[in-house]
Scaffold this motif. Structure first.
Motif, PDB file in Angstrom:
ATOM      1  N   VAL A  19      21.430 -10.222  -3.804  1.00  0.00           N
ATOM      2  CA  VAL A  19      20.536 -10.187  -2.883  1.00  0.00           C
ATOM      3  C   VAL A  19      20.439  -8.707  -2.388  1.00  0.00           C
ATOM      4  O   VAL A  19      21.213  -8.038  -1.862  1.00  0.00           O
ATOM      5  N   VAL A  20      19.065  -8.345  -2.160  1.00  0.00           N
ATOM      6  CA  VAL A  20      18.858  -6.984  -1.645  1.00  0.00           C
ATOM      7  C   VAL A  20      17.778  -7.163  -0.702  1.00  0.00           C
ATOM      8  O   VAL A  20      16.790  -7.955  -0.647  1.00  0.00           O
ATOM      9  N   LEU A  21      17.701  -6.056   0.286  1.00  0.00           N
ATOM     10  CA  LEU A  21      16.623  -5.892   1.406  1.00  0.00           C
ATOM     11  C   LEU A  21      15.954  -5.089   0.767  1.00  0.00           C
ATOM     12  O   LEU A  21      16.040  -3.939   0.240  1.00  0.00           O
ATOM     13  N   ALA A  22      14.552  -5.739   0.534  1.00  0.00           N
ATOM     14  CA  ALA A  22      13.594  -4.818  -0.090  1.00  0.00           C
ATOM     15  C   ALA A  22      12.164  -4.333   0.909  1.00  0.00           C
ATOM     16  O   ALA A  22      11.505  -5.011   1.321  1.00  0.00           O
ATOM     17  N   SER A  23      12.469  -2.800   1.014  1.00  0.00           N
ATOM     18  CA  SER A  23      11.605  -2.326   2.049  1.00  0.00           C
ATOM     19  C   SER A  23      10.747  -1.447   1.375  1.00  0.00           C
ATOM     20  O   SER A  23       9.965  -0.647   1.785  1.00  0.00           O
ATOM     21  N   THR A  24      10.536  -1.391   0.023  1.00  0.00           N
ATOM     22  CA  THR A  24       9.866  -0.611  -1.043  1.00  0.00           C
ATOM     23  C   THR A  24       9.060  -1.511  -2.032  1.00  0.00           C
ATOM     24  O   THR A  24       9.891  -2.851  -2.261  1.00  0.00           O
ATOM     25  N   PRO A  25       7.857  -1.553  -2.536  1.00  0.00           N
ATOM     26  CA  PRO A  25       7.317  -2.254  -3.494  1.00  0.00           C
ATOM     27  C   PRO A  25       8.039  -2.482  -4.689  1.00  0.00           C
ATOM     28  O   PRO A  25       7.952  -3.590  -5.349  1.00  0.00           O
ATOM     29  N   ASP A  26       8.845  -1.297  -5.209  1.00  0.00           N
ATOM     30  CA  ASP A  26       9.355  -1.590  -6.401  1.00  0.00           C
ATOM     31  C   ASP A  26      10.362  -2.619  -6.281  1.00  0.00           C
ATOM     32  O   ASP A  26      10.840  -3.299  -7.398  1.00  0.00           O
ATOM     33  N   MET A  69       1.578  -8.019   9.982  1.00  0.00           N
ATOM     34  CA  MET A  69       0.611  -7.711   9.099  1.00  0.00           C
ATOM     35  C   MET A  69       0.560  -6.328   9.069  1.00  0.00           C
ATOM     36  O   MET A  69       0.549  -5.673   8.052  1.00  0.00           O
ATOM     37  N   ALA A  70       0.601  -5.689  10.398  1.00  0.00           N
ATOM     38  CA  ALA A  70       0.319  -4.257  10.579  1.00  0.00           C
ATOM     39  C   ALA A  70       1.454  -3.604   9.924  1.00  0.00           C
ATOM     40  O   ALA A  70       1.390  -2.557   8.722  1.00  0.00           O
ATOM     41  N   GLU A  71       2.872  -4.153  10.043  1.00  0.00           N
ATOM     42  CA  GLU A  71       3.834  -3.417   9.446  1.00  0.00           C
ATOM     43  C   GLU A  71       3.881  -3.606   7.840  1.00  0.00           C
ATOM     44  O   GLU A  71       4.569  -2.695   7.190  1.00  0.00           O
ATOM     45  N   LEU A  72       3.704  -4.679   7.405  1.00  0.00           N
ATOM     46  CA  LEU A  72       3.559  -5.004   6.181  1.00  0.00           C
ATOM     47  C   LEU A  72       2.505  -3.955   5.288  1.00  0.00           C
ATOM     48  O   LEU A  72       2.764  -3.304   4.352  1.00  0.00           O
ATOM     49  N   ASP A  73       1.486  -3.581   6.001  1.00  0.00           N
ATOM     50  CA  ASP A  73       0.655  -2.550   5.575  1.00  0.00           C
ATOM     51  C   ASP A  73       1.058  -1.145   5.667  1.00  0.00           C
ATOM     52  O   ASP A  73       0.728  -0.470   4.717  1.00  0.00           O
ATOM     53  N   VAL A  74       1.684  -0.957   6.843  1.00  0.00           N
ATOM     54  CA  VAL A  74       2.269   0.446   7.132  1.00  0.00           C
ATOM     55  C   VAL A  74       3.337   0.918   5.806  1.00  0.00           C
ATOM     56  O   VAL A  74       3.131   2.016   5.493  1.00  0.00           O
ATOM     57  N   ARG A  75       4.283  -0.143   5.521  1.00  0.00           N
ATOM     58  CA  ARG A  75       5.130   0.186   4.496  1.00  0.00           C
ATOM     59  C   ARG A  75       4.580  -0.101   3.086  1.00  0.00           C
ATOM     60  O   ARG A  75       5.430  -0.255   2.115  1.00  0.00           O
ATOM     61  N   HIS A  76       3.116  -0.254   2.893  1.00  0.00           N
ATOM     62  CA  HIS A  76       2.579  -0.472   1.647  1.00  0.00           C
ATOM     63  C   HIS A  76       3.268  -1.652   0.772  1.00  0.00           C
ATOM     64  O   HIS A  76       3.517  -1.542  -0.213  1.00  0.00           O
ATOM     65  N   LEU A  77       3.706  -2.830   1.458  1.00  0.00           N
ATOM     66  CA  LEU A  77       4.164  -4.107   0.805  1.00  0.00           C
ATOM     67  C   LEU A  77       3.357  -5.253   0.605  1.00  0.00           C
ATOM     68  O   LEU A  77       3.628  -5.851   0.044  1.00  0.00           O
ATOM     69  N   ARG A  78       1.994  -4.949   0.948  1.00  0.00           N
ATOM     70  CA  ARG A  78       1.053  -6.251   1.002  1.00  0.00           C
ATOM     71  C   ARG A  78       0.749  -6.602  -0.468  1.00  0.00           C
ATOM     72  O   ARG A  78       0.845  -7.783  -0.757  1.00  0.00           O
ATOM     73  N   GLN A  79       0.540  -5.709  -1.257  1.00  0.00           N
ATOM     74  CA  GLN A  79       0.191  -6.274  -2.847  1.00  0.00           C
ATOM     75  C   GLN A  79       1.318  -6.465  -3.324  1.00  0.00           C
ATOM     76  O   GLN A  79       1.119  -7.536  -4.168  1.00  0.00           O
ATOM     77  N   ALA A  80       2.512  -6.184  -3.257  1.00  0.00           N
ATOM     78  CA  ALA A  80       3.754  -6.455  -3.923  1.00  0.00           C
ATOM     79  C   ALA A  80       4.100  -7.886  -3.468  1.00  0.00           C
ATOM     80  O   ALA A  80       4.316  -8.688  -4.311  1.00  0.00           O
ATOM     81  N   VAL A  81       3.873  -8.040  -2.184  1.00  0.00           N
ATOM     82  CA  VAL A  81       4.227  -9.636  -1.774  1.00  0.00           C
ATOM     83  C   VAL A  81       3.019 -10.736  -2.483  1.00  0.00           C
ATOM     84  O   VAL A  81       3.490 -11.702  -2.982  1.00  0.00           O
ATOM     85  N   VAL A  82       1.557 -10.163  -2.316  1.00  0.00           N
ATOM     86  CA  VAL A  82       0.775 -10.928  -3.020  1.00  0.00           C
ATOM     87  C   VAL A  82       1.186 -11.243  -4.552  1.00  0.00           C
ATOM     88  O   VAL A  82       1.012 -12.409  -5.059  1.00  0.00           O
ATOM     89  N   ASP A  83       1.443 -10.333  -5.128  1.00  0.00           N
ATOM     90  CA  ASP A  83       1.766 -10.411  -6.585  1.00  0.00           C
ATOM     91  C   ASP A  83       2.813 -11.425  -6.732  1.00  0.00           C
ATOM     92  O   ASP A  83       2.708 -12.103  -7.761  1.00  0.00           O
ATOM     93  N   ALA A  84       3.862 -11.263  -5.900  1.00  0.00           N
ATOM     94  CA  ALA A  84       5.152 -11.991  -6.219  1.00  0.00           C
ATOM     95  C   ALA A  84       4.885 -13.499  -6.060  1.00  0.00           C
ATOM     96  O   ALA A  84       5.577 -14.305  -6.694  1.00  0.00           O
ATOM     97  N   ALA A  85       4.036 -13.608  -5.163  1.00  0.00           N
ATOM     98  CA  ALA A  85       3.753 -15.105  -4.665  1.00  0.00           C
ATOM     99  C   ALA A  85       2.763 -15.677  -5.834  1.00  0.00           C
ATOM    100  O   ALA A  85       2.633 -16.831  -6.075  1.00  0.00           O
ATOM    101  N   ALA A  86       2.250 -14.740  -6.877  1.00  0.00           N
ATOM    102  CA  ALA A  86       1.539 -15.343  -7.825  1.00  0.00           C
ATOM    103  C   ALA A  86       2.474 -15.411  -9.156  1.00  0.00           C
ATOM    104  O   ALA A  86       1.708 -15.758 -10.158  1.00  0.00           O
ATOM    105  N   SER A  87       3.619 -14.820  -9.111  1.00  0.00           N
ATOM    106  CA  SER A  87       4.163 -14.622 -10.384  1.00  0.00           C
ATOM    107  C   SER A  87       5.755 -15.048 -10.608  1.00  0.00           C
ATOM    108  O   SER A  87       6.334 -15.026 -11.605  1.00  0.00           O
TER     109      SER A  87
END
Length: 215
Positions: free
Chosen positions: A31-38, A58-76
């Motif tokens: 189990v890891v705390l994930a603060s980066t997209p990778d 939502m603002a914090e998700l974008d500031v940390r550049h995590l939005r797309q990684a979360v969207v991709d994870a929810a699809a895969s």
């Protein structure tokens, strides 16, 4: 075979309590705390928790550049949303007139100020404390959990999905509201399983071992 679980860390809420509960039930899984997209992209499954106002989250998700990684994870991959992590999956919230991720169609609505219980007395908002969840549809994450089991809630807003077919759990607070949704590899719940004693831990344990069929 690896089983790495990423808990999305965008700086909102007590994410460590979620991670600690997962580690308690995860067996050999990491189990890891994930603060980066990778860290999200390389995980085998993803947990998306959080507390706070929708617009801030939502603002914090974008500031940390995590939005797309979360969207991709929810699809895969197996994906679990918790509390605001459920609400953020939808199109829009009345809280701060904020846009969500749009992964699931629907709105996030505030509980009315004049809610009343079965005894006719006014109910307080936020809805805070233990409440029963009716399992409206079977799902692997309900395995080992009795229908109408109690879970712990803290929220002033609730999701209203466009598609009632994704609702797998309901609770009642002045009126029935959606407590859990599921679609394909995504399961999301309004309560806090990490604070919900045995049944909450069982739900997390079920997620650790859940292997949905991915398209």
């Amino acid at each position: 075979m690896t089983n790495r679980i990423a808990v999305v860390d965008y700086g909102m809420g007590n994410l460590r309590s979620v991670a600690q509960a997962l580690r308690h039930v995860a067996g050999e899984a990491e189990v890891v705390l994930a603060s980066t997209p990778d860290l999200i992209e390389t995980a085998d499954r993803v947990v998306f928790p959080g507390q706070g106002a929708m617009r801030d989250c939502m603002a914090e998700l974008d500031v940390r550049h995590l939005r797309q990684a979360v969207v991709d994870a929810a699809a895969s991959k197996p994906f679990l949303g918790i509390c605001i992590g459920l609400q953020m999956l939808f199109d829009h919230s009345e809280e701060g007139d904020a846009a969500g991720l749009g992964i699931l169609r629907g709105q996030v609505k505030r509980f009315a100020a004049d809610l009343k219980g079965a005894d006719g007395l006014r109910l307080k908002v936020p809805h805070m404390g233990w409440n029963q969840v009716v399992q409206t549809k079977p799902h692997p994450l309900w395995n080992g959990i009795a229908d109408q089991a109690f879970f712990y809630f803290v929220h002033s807003y609730h999701v209203v999905p466009d598609d009632a077919g994704i609702v797998v759990g309901q609770a009642d607070y002045g009126h029935p509201f959606t407590a859990a949704v599921a679609r394909d590899n995504v399961f999301a719940i309004q309560c806090h399983p990490e604070k919900s004693a045995r049944d909450g831990l069982q739900l997390l344990r079920n997620f650790v071992g859940w292997n949905p069929v991915l398209a």
